[in-house]
Design an enzyme around this catalytic site. Structure first.
Site, PDB file in Angstrom:
ATOM      1  N   GLY A   1       0.827  -1.202   0.000  1.00 42.15           N
ATOM      2  CA  GLY A   1       0.000   0.000   0.000  1.00 42.15           C
ATOM      3  C   GLY A   1       0.858   1.248   0.000  1.00 42.15           C
ATOM      4  O   GLY A   1       1.675   1.448   0.899  1.00 42.15           O
TER       5      GLY A   1
ATOM      6  N   GLY B   1      -0.183   4.469   0.118  1.00 43.54           N
ATOM      7  CA  GLY B   1      -0.884   5.663   0.591  1.00 43.54           C
ATOM      8  C   GLY B   1       0.007   6.419   1.572  1.00 43.54           C
ATOM      9  O   GLY B   1       1.223   6.210   1.624  1.00 43.54           O
ATOM     10  N   PHE B   2      -0.609   7.278   2.374  1.00 42.36           N
ATOM     11  CA  PHE B   2       0.181   8.089   3.299  1.00 42.36           C
ATOM     12  C   PHE B   2       0.964   7.224   4.289  1.00 42.36           C
ATOM     13  O   PHE B   2       2.132   7.483   4.568  1.00 42.36           O
ATOM     14  CB  PHE B   2      -0.727   9.056   4.059  1.00 42.36           C
ATOM     15  CG  PHE B   2      -1.255  10.167   3.202  1.00 42.36           C
ATOM     16  CD1 PHE B   2      -0.423  11.190   2.796  1.00 42.36           C
ATOM     17  CD2 PHE B   2      -2.578  10.189   2.790  1.00 42.36           C
ATOM     18  CE1 PHE B   2      -0.895  12.225   1.995  1.00 42.36           C
ATOM     19  CE2 PHE B   2      -3.071  11.212   1.995  1.00 42.36           C
ATOM     20  CZ  PHE B   2      -2.226  12.233   1.594  1.00 42.36           C
ATOM     21  N   GLY B   3       0.321   6.170   4.831  1.00 39.20           N
ATOM     22  CA  GLY B   3       0.978   5.331   5.822  1.00 39.20           C
ATOM     23  C   GLY B   3       2.150   4.556   5.252  1.00 39.20           C
ATOM     24  O   GLY B   3       3.270   4.609   5.772  1.00 39.20           O
TER      25      GLY B   3
ATOM     26  N   VAL C   1      -2.375  -7.742  -4.188  1.00 41.83           N
ATOM     27  CA  VAL C   1      -2.079  -8.711  -3.141  1.00 41.83           C
ATOM     28  C   VAL C   1      -3.353  -9.498  -2.873  1.00 41.83           C
ATOM     29  O   VAL C   1      -4.430  -8.918  -2.744  1.00 41.83           O
ATOM     30  CB  VAL C   1      -1.584  -8.000  -1.869  1.00 41.83           C
ATOM     31  CG1 VAL C   1      -1.541  -8.963  -0.691  1.00 41.83           C
ATOM     32  CG2 VAL C   1      -0.216  -7.394  -2.117  1.00 41.83           C
TER      33      VAL C   1
ATOM     34  N   GLU D   1     -17.118  19.098   2.058  1.00 40.78           N
ATOM     35  CA  GLU D   1     -16.312  19.737   1.019  1.00 40.78           C
ATOM     36  C   GLU D   1     -16.921  19.519  -0.361  1.00 40.78           C
ATOM     37  O   GLU D   1     -16.951  20.432  -1.193  1.00 40.78           O
ATOM     38  CB  GLU D   1     -14.869  19.206   1.093  1.00 40.78           C
ATOM     39  CG  GLU D   1     -14.179  19.697   2.367  1.00 40.78           C
ATOM     40  CD  GLU D   1     -12.768  19.166   2.569  1.00 40.78           C
ATOM     41  OE1 GLU D   1     -11.933  19.916   3.077  1.00 40.78           O
ATOM     42  OE2 GLU D   1     -12.509  17.994   2.236  1.00 40.78           O
TER      43      GLU D   1
ATOM     44  N   ASP E   1      -5.892   3.510   7.484  1.00 42.42           N
ATOM     45  CA  ASP E   1      -7.334   3.286   7.524  1.00 42.42           C
ATOM     46  C   ASP E   1      -7.718   1.820   7.663  1.00 42.42           C
ATOM     47  O   ASP E   1      -8.881   1.511   7.899  1.00 42.42           O
ATOM     48  CB  ASP E   1      -7.984   3.842   6.247  1.00 42.42           C
ATOM     49  CG  ASP E   1      -8.035   5.352   6.256  1.00 42.42           C
ATOM     50  OD1 ASP E   1      -7.683   5.943   7.294  1.00 42.42           O
ATOM     51  OD2 ASP E   1      -8.433   5.941   5.239  1.00 42.42           O
TER      52      ASP E   1
ATOM     53  N   ALA F   1      -5.038  11.582   7.075  1.00 47.90           N
ATOM     54  CA  ALA F   1      -3.677  11.446   6.561  1.00 47.90           C
ATOM     55  C   ALA F   1      -2.594  11.629   7.631  1.00 47.90           C
ATOM     56  O   ALA F   1      -1.678  10.806   7.717  1.00 47.90           O
ATOM     57  CB  ALA F   1      -3.474  12.425   5.401  1.00 47.90           C
TER      58      ALA F   1
END
Lengths: 436, 436
Positions: A9, A11-13, A77, A169, A298, A314
């Site tokens: 993954g 993403g941010f993590g 995966v 938003e 997440d 995030a």
């Protein structure tokens, strides 16, 4: 042989884990089923024709090009063999690990009503965003040609389910698109009279924020002409309507910003999970019984210092990623004791249309124009690279000075009236969509 | 009642007609099946991840917002009833006209081998461009993971059929992408060793340019490492190979820049057409027997002052559009005599990679770095609006100074190895694709 870290993954993590391991004596395999890292906090701006896809997404390879110890793999995966310490890829390939980090995120979820997915559009990927963009723009096009006033009203009704930051938003930006950007372009309809309806099952908008900021957000949304329905859960979605409480509202556009479901990381490991499928990790972010497997972002649930769960934002994912990198490096030095993760809340932000935002720093709160400027500066700061920053800044300048939104393109899918609802392109997007 | 002008097609020709009629006592209906005007000369830069879609496309409505007499319709035209003077839309709708302008363009064509379309990708729409971009990027991703050297070589072979400006520009940019942008991102493959093969049935590249510029272009292409095969026509395309002359080359990526087929405008009218389906118009650009119907751009064939056909390039379509607007205005003033169209060749341009281009002004010729600067300045000048100009300039700056291409995104379609060739997303793109 070097210690092998596999990060699933980007993403941010996951990206923060890889960054945090710079200089460590490890070899890293970085796996994602997408070729790009996505700046999800601005995804709603792609969905509302404000930004281009390439301004909020970066090829993963280009982010780690100067890290020869990192191998990037573009693949799905399918599972984890925790006994043999292998990550399983599609087509039977395996990737061995010594330490594994699962940062596989979440998808939107429909509370057991998967059949709503084709009508209520979620927003997690670039394809989701361009699908929503197409659907919004096609709805206006169809309304322009529609002669039946009822059908026209349904086309000009935009429903957003869920009043968290994304829902708020989206609602604010769609309202501004309709009221500021589009009116001069159409001849038969007054786009400014489009209805934007925000439905929230909870008692207030921005439920994660302090009461007074919620109040402010609600007033701001109403000032923008948005109809906010609180305390009412959606009970049905169809191609032509949404039902909530005792109201059945005719609409052709429903956007789902209500629920998420974690990736199947917990299933892969047979590990305990909460109702939303989030892996319940130990305080040091390892999986129970597997000190060599970490999970962040997440796809996990972990409690913060106040006893409340760490929010799915995030900065939290980044802090978790950094913590995991530090733990792995400490273990390599022989310091194998558990290192509990401590979440520091740096702030929650939400934009509510032009020149209005709310920020909750914990120790202080901000709202209004100053909050909006901080929101804009913070988001540009967190983008990657000067090209994206410059490019986003230019687009925002044009939106704010001239109400022009550059990305009003209907692509990938039919623009026909009868195709709305089940457009050809969405079948494709759907095929890439939910990770199950 | 005002004179009713219907313009079908919002490319360079159609847009120029609408612009040229500003201030005239007419009501205009502007019909396109896309919601955007596309700057086709730079489409290959979207296909090669250099520019974003929103930088070369503009919503049609936003281009005519300040012209209240213009009604824009997003619809498919299915035919023309020339007797009743109606344009026929999908679903049986009709749009009446007093003057009709057909500016419906052309699609790529396969010389009677429509079955090649799924293997040899054409480049006419934004979807075509993002499909080619995805296919090129996925080929590199697959090659990175492929262990069979033969399959890897096929994945790293990129074939472009047709060495007109589009083919030459594509070949040059793919070569630069492989040699300058990508190498540092991959670990197992040397992207710089990717083969780029340009196949041309005619005796030279850039056949429409003077001999010495063709020679220069050929030398420049070879300097970029591109293999150029001249005088050999393609006789077969499959999912794994292309056959030309007596060569069968294993490849997973074929791009078709060889033939075009005009829109069915001639069929709609039962009017004479050439082999490529181009309507044969009168010297004043009207359709034989129908002085009230004009046709311009790639869907027509008309001879220039030298007796040769006017080329299918943007400036020619614009001049034709302008001429039609002038003729309609003259007729409204009572000046009904035929006004023959005179084509003035302002120049042909082609870029061959960084800092090399050729320009044929007719009265003089340019090549090399100066031509390349002029090429860049001219293209930025012809974009619409300061936002797009600034944005493209920034992207080019990053490409040329740092070899970074911002739009390297794999979207809309599977990124799996086994999905290449017949990816899910292409079915969709195809469905929007050929206009038949």
């Amino acid at each position: 042989m070097q210690h092998r870290v596999v990060v699933v993954g980007a993403g941010f993590g996951g990206l923060e884990v890889v960054k945090g391991l710079a200089g460590a004596a490890v070899s890293i395999t970085f796996i994602d089923r997408r070729n790009h890292h996505l700046f999800q906090p601005l995804l709603y701006q792609v969905a509302t024709a404000s930004l281009a896809t390439s301004e909020i997404a970066w090829p993963i390879r280009s982010l780690v090009w100067n890290r020869p110890e990192v191998t990037t793999i573009l693949a799905n995966v399918t599972g984890v063999d925790a006994e043999r310490r292998h990550v399983l890829l599609e087509r039977g390939e395996t990737v061995p690990y010594d330490s594994l980090v699962l940062a596989t995120g979440a998808r939107h979820a429909y509370f057991g009503h998967d059949e709503w997915e084709r009508y209520a559009l979620g927003l997690k990927t670039l394809e989701d965003a361009t699908t929503i963009r197409r659907r919004i723009l096609v709805a206006f096009e169809c309304a322009e040609r529609e002669t039946d006033p009822e059908k026209q009203a349904a086309l000009l009704t935009f429903v957003i389910v869920g009043a968290g930051p994304t829902g708020v938003e989206l609602a604010g930006t769609i309202a501004e698109l309709a009221r500021d950007t589009l009116p001069r372009d159409f001849r038969n309809i007054d786009t400014g009279r489009a209805r934007v309806v925000l439905i929230e099952a909870g008692p207030r908008v921005l439920g994660g924020f302090p009461d007074d900021l919620s109040e402010y957000a609600l007033r701001s949304l109403r000032k923008l002409g948005i109809e906010v329905a609180l305390g009412r859960a959606v009970s049905d979605c169809t191609a032509d309507s949404v039902t909530y409480g005792d109201v059945r509202l005719a609409t052709k556009t429903i956007i789902w910003a209500a629920g998420v479901r974690a990736s199947p990381a917990a299933e892969w490991l047979g590990a305990p999970a909460d109702k939303a499928g989030r892996l319940q990790v130990m305080p040091d972010l390892t999986v129970p019984g597997h000190p060599e497997i970490f999970a962040v972002g997440d796809t996990v649930t972990v409690n913060g210092p106040n006893g409340k769960p760490v929010p799915g934002i995030a900065p939290a994912a980044k802090q978790e990623g950094k913590h995991v990198a530090t733990t792995i490096k400490a273990r390599l030095r022989g310091d194998a004791g558990p290192r509990p993760f401590h979440y520091r809340h740096q702030g929650s932000l939400a934009q509510i249309g032009k020149r209005r935002a709310v920020i909750d720093f914990g120790w202080t709160k901000l709202r209004g124009a100053l909050a909006w400027w901080l929101w804009g500066i913070a988001h540009i700061y967190f983008l990657i690279g000067s090209r994206a920053r410059l490019s986003v800044a230019i687009n925002w300048l044009w939106i704010h000075a001239r109400n022009q939104r550059g990305a009003r393109l209907i692509t990938q899918g039919e623009a026909r009236i009868d195709a709305i609802g089940v457009a050809a392109g969405e079948e494709t997007a759907g095929a890439n969509g939910p990770r199950k």
